[in-house]
Design a protein around this motif. Sequence first.
Motif, PDB file in Angstrom:
ATOM      1  N   ALA A   1      46.908  41.674  35.693  1.00 53.72           N
ATOM      2  CA  ALA A   1      46.974  41.564  37.142  1.00 53.72           C
ATOM      3  C   ALA A   1      48.334  41.469  37.593  1.00 53.72           C
ATOM      4  N   GLU A   2      48.935  40.610  36.867  1.00 53.41           N
ATOM      5  CA  GLU A   2      50.538  40.281  37.229  1.00 53.41           C
ATOM      6  C   GLU A   2      51.452  41.665  37.390  1.00 53.41           C
ATOM      7  N   ASP A   3      50.933  42.283  36.461  1.00 47.67           N
ATOM      8  CA  ASP A   3      51.628  44.105  36.672  1.00 47.67           C
ATOM      9  C   ASP A   3      51.495  44.428  37.720  1.00 47.67           C
ATOM     10  N   LEU A   4      50.412  44.566  38.572  1.00 41.77           N
ATOM     11  CA  LEU A   4      49.871  44.802  39.779  1.00 41.77           C
ATOM     12  C   LEU A   4      50.617  44.041  40.923  1.00 41.77           C
ATOM     13  N   GLY A   5      50.783  42.817  40.850  1.00 39.19           N
ATOM     14  CA  GLY A   5      51.580  42.265  41.864  1.00 39.19           C
ATOM     15  C   GLY A   5      51.410  40.556  41.734  1.00 39.19           C
ATOM     16  N   ASP A   6      51.511  39.894  42.739  1.00 41.20           N
ATOM     17  CA  ASP A   6      51.501  38.502  42.639  1.00 41.20           C
ATOM     18  C   ASP A   6      50.062  37.852  42.596  1.00 41.20           C
ATOM     19  N   VAL A   7      49.742  37.204  41.608  1.00 36.93           N
ATOM     20  CA  VAL A   7      48.286  36.414  41.542  1.00 36.93           C
ATOM     21  C   VAL A   7      48.194  35.188  42.217  1.00 36.93           C
ATOM     22  N   LEU A   8      47.299  35.194  43.249  1.00 30.89           N
ATOM     23  CA  LEU A   8      47.291  34.326  44.159  1.00 30.89           C
ATOM     24  C   LEU A   8      46.281  33.400  43.942  1.00 30.89           C
ATOM     25  N   ALA A   9      45.043  33.531  43.073  1.00 29.37           N
ATOM     26  CA  ALA A   9      44.026  32.785  43.020  1.00 29.37           C
ATOM     27  C   ALA A   9      43.225  33.283  41.768  1.00 29.37           C
TER      28      ALA A   9
ATOM     29  N   VAL B   1      40.687  41.598  41.858  1.00 28.39           N
ATOM     30  CA  VAL B   1      40.704  42.230  40.373  1.00 28.39           C
ATOM     31  C   VAL B   1      39.489  41.587  39.541  1.00 28.39           C
ATOM     32  N   PRO B   2      38.442  42.138  39.296  1.00 29.27           N
ATOM     33  CA  PRO B   2      37.483  41.646  38.545  1.00 29.27           C
ATOM     34  C   PRO B   2      37.881  41.716  37.154  1.00 29.27           C
ATOM     35  N   CYS B   3      37.579  40.613  36.152  1.00 31.67           N
ATOM     36  CA  CYS B   3      38.033  40.295  34.797  1.00 31.67           C
ATOM     37  C   CYS B   3      36.725  40.455  33.917  1.00 31.67           C
ATOM     38  N   ARG B   4      36.814  40.686  32.688  1.00 34.43           N
ATOM     39  CA  ARG B   4      35.747  40.259  31.630  1.00 34.43           C
ATOM     40  C   ARG B   4      35.772  39.000  31.437  1.00 34.43           C
ATOM     41  N   ASN B   5      34.516  38.417  31.511  1.00 31.86           N
ATOM     42  CA  ASN B   5      34.414  37.213  30.855  1.00 31.86           C
ATOM     43  C   ASN B   5      34.353  36.923  29.400  1.00 31.86           C
ATOM     44  N   ALA B   6      35.334  36.373  28.918  1.00 34.64           N
ATOM     45  CA  ALA B   6      35.361  36.502  27.386  1.00 34.64           C
ATOM     46  C   ALA B   6      34.902  34.973  26.765  1.00 34.64           C
ATOM     47  N   ALA B   7      34.167  34.206  27.518  1.00 36.02           N
ATOM     48  CA  ALA B   7      33.789  33.089  26.923  1.00 36.02           C
ATOM     49  C   ALA B   7      32.784  33.457  25.768  1.00 36.02           C
ATOM     50  N   ASP B   8      32.907  32.404  24.511  1.00 37.50           N
ATOM     51  CA  ASP B   8      32.396  32.638  23.418  1.00 37.50           C
ATOM     52  C   ASP B   8      30.662  32.105  23.804  1.00 37.50           C
ATOM     53  N   THR B   9      30.579  31.264  24.104  1.00 38.04           N
ATOM     54  CA  THR B   9      29.465  30.470  24.175  1.00 38.04           C
ATOM     55  C   THR B   9      29.221  30.001  25.912  1.00 38.04           C
ATOM     56  N   PRO B  10      28.105  29.652  26.190  1.00 37.90           N
ATOM     57  CA  PRO B  10      27.650  29.276  27.469  1.00 37.90           C
ATOM     58  C   PRO B  10      28.272  28.192  27.883  1.00 37.90           C
ATOM     59  N   GLU B  11      28.737  27.143  26.830  1.00 38.28           N
ATOM     60  CA  GLU B  11      29.573  26.027  27.472  1.00 38.28           C
ATOM     61  C   GLU B  11      31.020  26.321  27.734  1.00 38.28           C
ATOM     62  N   ASP B  12      31.318  27.439  27.428  1.00 43.86           N
ATOM     63  CA  ASP B  12      32.880  27.855  27.637  1.00 43.86           C
ATOM     64  C   ASP B  12      32.756  28.235  29.369  1.00 43.86           C
TER      65      ASP B  12
ATOM     66  N   VAL C   1      44.639  39.107  43.938  1.00 42.73           N
ATOM     67  CA  VAL C   1      46.501  39.689  44.007  1.00 42.73           C
ATOM     68  C   VAL C   1      46.782  40.281  44.916  1.00 42.73           C
ATOM     69  N   VAL C   2      47.993  39.864  45.364  1.00 42.61           N
ATOM     70  CA  VAL C   2      48.735  40.915  46.512  1.00 42.61           C
ATOM     71  C   VAL C   2      49.486  41.928  45.796  1.00 42.61           C
ATOM     72  N   ALA C   3      49.076  43.058  45.919  1.00 32.75           N
ATOM     73  CA  ALA C   3      49.798  44.141  45.445  1.00 32.75           C
ATOM     74  C   ALA C   3      50.270  45.372  46.670  1.00 32.75           C
ATOM     75  N   ARG C   4      51.506  45.657  46.598  1.00 34.56           N
ATOM     76  CA  ARG C   4      52.067  46.559  47.655  1.00 34.56           C
ATOM     77  C   ARG C   4      51.683  45.940  49.139  1.00 34.56           C
ATOM     78  N   GLY C   5      51.914  44.509  49.407  1.00 33.28           N
ATOM     79  CA  GLY C   5      51.566  44.243  50.613  1.00 33.28           C
ATOM     80  C   GLY C   5      50.086  44.036  51.075  1.00 33.28           C
TER      81      GLY C   5
END
Length: 239
Positions: free
Chosen positions: A58-66, A35-46, A26-30
């Motif tokens: 993350a979008e509230d923080l700034g622009d999501v780049l990747a 931003v680490p996120c929780r992996n919400a996968a239900d199974t290993p196949e996900d 994310v780009v936040a304030r220049g």
Amino acid sequence: MEQTTVDAIRAHAESEYPKECCGLVVVARGRERYVPCRNAADTPEDHFVIPAEAFADAEDLGDVLAVVHSHPDTSSKPSQADRVACEASGLEWHIVAWPGGDIYSFAPSGYEAPLVGRRFSHGVLDCWTLVRDWYARERGVVLDDIERKDLWWNDGKSDLYRDNFAARGGVVVPDGEPLQVGDVILMEIRSRNGVPNHAAVFIGDGKILHHCYRQLSTRDVYGGYWAACTRMVLRYVPK
């Protein structure tokens, strides 16, 4: 990416190993940040699933780049599912191999997975995805996706195909009526819910195109086991 971002991604991959980590750049304030996120996968196949609320935060923080995720104990080279999901996201992706820390970066480029020989990844490359892709490429028809969790057919309640087919233009083909190219064949394969949980497209010459769970997508002769598993046939009728 800035070195501080790369360092943060590698640290997250190490902390989650041997599970897959995931996050967003994310780009936040220049300033660029990871931003680490929780992996919400239900199974290993996900493999990995970033929760919708995490993306919104993350979008509230700034622009999501990747989008970022790790490949534990393998290379950072993207899978077919990674490339398909990247196209759908419209964002650049970074994959970090761990251990090792090598990072592979790529962006949407018009990639389309082959109809035959694609590897299974539930919700990204599965039997319903194959039906949708066949209709998009062969008929120019865009069928709405269905939100689904892996192994939904064993949860004791879900009947996703029969609950959703009418809204997507499907009408039931009467028993005994000859199959037409494009007919969608719904089958029940080891479903604890006792409901159709596998879809195939009839492609003519007595063959179907389908993608079984944890297997490669393929063409098969329709009959025998597949006919015995069939519960209904649907035909797309434009609205």
